[in-house]
Every structure is written in structure tokens, then in C-alpha cells.
Design an enzyme around this catalytic site. Structure first.
Site, PDB file in Angstrom:
ATOM      1  N   VAL A 154       0.810  -1.211   0.000  1.00 22.12           N
ATOM      2  CA  VAL A 154       0.000   0.000   0.000  1.00 22.12           C
ATOM      3  C   VAL A 154       0.854   1.276   0.000  1.00 22.12           C
ATOM      4  CG1 VAL A 154      -0.230   0.284   2.512  1.00 22.12           C
ATOM      5  CG2 VAL A 154      -2.122   0.964   1.022  1.00 22.12           C
ATOM      6  N   TYR A 155       2.125   1.166   0.311  1.00 23.01           N
ATOM      7  CA  TYR A 155       2.982   2.346   0.296  1.00 23.01           C
ATOM      8  C   TYR A 155       3.167   2.840  -1.140  1.00 23.01           C
ATOM      9  CZ  TYR A 155       4.421   1.116   5.111  1.00 23.01           C
ATOM     10  OH  TYR A 155       4.442   0.815   6.451  1.00 23.01           O
TER      11      TYR A 155
END
Length: 351
Positions: free
Chosen positions: A61-62
Site C-alpha cells: 500500500v505504500y
């Protein structure tokens, strides 16, 4: 660099690890964290390896996968020198299968991470959040299959509550699946909730804490002071609402104590805050992030020395918050306390 076992596992990890959330820099949150590209990331990895930092943590998700991609480029040609940790379960899209820990999601997330990181295995694969909609047994069976296939070495979780961890560990024990060895948690001088339930659980069950946001979401960098406005360049202007809350008075009480100890030791405020964490039970590794070489080298100064017992006590007092129920009787009443001595007095450590 000091190396510690990750929980009750055989994996040795550095006391400080590098959090690659600043790599990639896409979106309102992660763009504010940092926009480190592959060239800059490779230089930061060089410095880390020179200092003995061998573990690098990221997540799908980064920056929508960009962090994994940049990290993969930065470690190219030296994969056998590093420990790669990544996470999944948070939403990566709007589709029904784009979030959670279902069998199909975990397998796809693992394959995507391997591709982005340019590797054939993940040293540590963690669930970024608890998925209440997927049976625990399905999650554990899937992770077991990834371990048996050689794609994952160790498994862990992040941001789980105590009952969620214990339900998972009990099911793993019952069915012979690999147990989680790590819990990636928020823990700092301005956020000590980890100590009430999750730390005693980690001691009892052999879970190593990997600490995220050890500087209180950027509040303990040494740039924030009582009676002064937030510095213009602080990322808190854009990201404060995303992170753990803290009242101004509590924050300033901690900063006042840090400033006093900084004068005594000659160390920087973030170095002191990190060193305090490194002395806490169950802590296997503390994640440090950096947008540039200067920040990284300053954070590296947190190791190689220790706060005195008196300095630790001063920070403990300044950062203490009243215990929530059902913990306050054990903190305040002698009869309860005799049955359950403070976790910091425990002779054994899980990490």
C-alpha cells in the site's frame, strides 16, 4: 549494530531497521512522507548496510506499490545481504478482491510483491491489518502454503488487537501451521498503549515487536517545542490526521523531558527517543525512516550507547498516561500488583 532474535524465531534482525515508506512518494499521505527515487534509495541502502542495518520494511500500500519497486531496484545485486519485509491486507483498489487476507488476495499480493521487489522470496510477510471477514484458518493455511513453497520465510502481523493475535496463534498451534513471529506496532514516548495488552502477550507468546513511527508520527524530531508554531516544513501540516493522536500538553511534557536529557547527554532528541525504545521489553527492531542522508545518519546515532536508569525513569514519568480498565487496578492497588508485577520487571525477554 546490535542484532536480536525476532521473537521466538531463529531470524536475527538489527536493532534498527529501515522503513521504506518514503520510497516512491505517490498520493497525499505517502507523497508527504517522501519522494525518494531509486538512485537516492540506493545511496540510503548503502549507508544502512555500512552501519549494519540489514532489514528493510515496506508494504504494497505504500505509494501503491512504488515503495516495493524502488526498494527492489535499490537492493539489486545484493539480495543476499538484506532481509526484506513487506506487508499486505489494506486496500489496493476499489474491487471486492482488492483488500483483506483471503486466499486469493494473499497469493496475488505475495506474487506482486515478489515481482516488484525483484526477488524469489520474502524474508518476512506480514498482514497489515486484521480481516474479520476471512476465517483465520483460511489465512493460516494460505500463509503455510507460501512458506512451504519457499516464497515466504517468516510470517507476522501488524496493528492487530490482543484477541486477534491470540486467536491466530491458537489456530496455528492447533493445526500445525507456522506461528507468527512478529507484530509490527505503533510504540513511542507519546504512544505507549502497546504496553497494556500487546507487550505482555508478546512476552508470553514469543512475538517480537517491530516498532513503526517511533518518533510519534514525526512529533519527536526535535523541531517541535512548547509555545512555538509548527515548523513550516513539517509534514504534520498534511499528515497529522492520518496518524496516532496525542494531546498537546502530553506531547510538550515529553519534549520537555527529552530536551533536559539532550542537554545532559549531548544527544539529539530523536536519538534519545529511539534509544528509550531500544531498552523496552519485546522490542526486536525499531524502524527508522529518512528522506535524506542527514536524517538517516542522525537516527543511526541512537545505537552504541544507553540512557542511564535515571534518564529512563524521567522519560517514563513524563510519558506515562493513566492505565485504562481493566489495567488500572493492577497499577494502583497493591493486591492486584502483587499478582501481576510490571512487565518491565520480567526477567525474560521475547526479543
Amino acid at each position: 549494530m546490535e542484532y536480536r532474535r525476532l521473537g521466538a524465531s531463529g531470524l536475527m534482525v538489527p536493532a534498527l531497521s529501515f522503513g521504506a515508506g518514503t520510497f516512491g512518494g505517490r498520493g497525499p499521505l505517502f507523497g508527504a512522507w517522501g519522494t525518494t527515487d531509486a538512485r537516492e534509495a540506493r545511496r540510503l541502502v548503502d549507508i544502512c548496510l555500512e552501519a549494519g542495518i540489514t532489514m528493510f520494511d515496506t508494504a504494497d500500500v505504500y505509494s501503491a506499490g512504488a515503495s516495493e519497486e524502488v526498494l527492489g531496484e535499490a537492493i539489486k545485486g545484493r539480495r543476499n545481504q538484506v532481509i526484506v519485509s513487506t506487508k499486505t491486507s489494506l486496500p489496493m483498489g476499489d474491487g471486492p478482491g482488492d483488500a483483506g487476507s483471503s486466499r486469493s488476495r494473499l497469493i496475488r499480493a505475495c506474487e506482486d510483491a515478489l515481482r516488484r521487489l525483484r526477488t524469489d522470496h520474502l524474508d518476512l510477510f506480514q498482514l497489515h491489518a486484521f480481516d474479520a471477514g476471512t476465517p483465520v484458518q483460511e489465512v493460516l493455511e494460505t500463509l503455510d502454503s507460501l512458506v512451504r513453497a519457499g516464497k515466504v520465510r517468516y510470517t507476522g502481523v501488524s496493528n492487530f488487537s490482543g484477541w486477534q493475535v491470540m486467536k491466530s496463534l491458537a489456530a496455528a498451534e492447533r493445526h500445525g501451521h507456522p506461528r507468527y513471529v512478529a507484530h509490527q506496532v505503533y510504540y513511542s514516548l507519546v504512544g505507549r498503549d502497546y504496553e497494556w495488552d500487546l507487550m505482555p502477550l508478546a512476552l508470553d507468546q514469543g512475538l517480537g515487536a517491530i516498532v513503526w513511527s517511533p518518533l510519534g508520527w514525526g512529533r519527536l524530531t526535535g523541531r517541535i517545542r512548547r509555545g512555538t508554531p509548527l515548523p513550516p516544513g513539517s509534514r504534520l501540516h498534511r499528515t497529522a490526521d492520518y496518524g496516532p493522536p496525542v494531546t498537546d500538553e502530553h506531547l510538550y511534557s515529553v519534549i520537555d523531558a527529552l530536551d533536559e536529557i539532550a542537554e545532559e547527554t549531548g544527544k539529539a532528541v530523536p536519538q534519545i527517543a529511539l534509544n528509550w525504545l531500544l531498552q523496552r521489553p519485546t522490542v526486536s527492531s525499531v524502524l527508522i525512516g529518512a528522506r535524506d542522508e542527514r536524517q538517516l545518519r542522525q537516527n543511526l546515532g541512537a545505537v552504541g550507547w544507553n540512557l542511564s536508569p535515571a534518564q529512563v525513569a524521567k522519560l517514563d514519568e513524563a510519558s506515562h498516561r493513566p492505565a485504562p480498565y481493566p489495567h488500572f487496578p493492577y497499577e494502583r492497588q497493591e493486591g492486584f500488583a502483587r499478582l501481576n508485577p510490571p512487565v518491565f520487571a520480567a526477567p525474560d525477554r521475547a526479543a
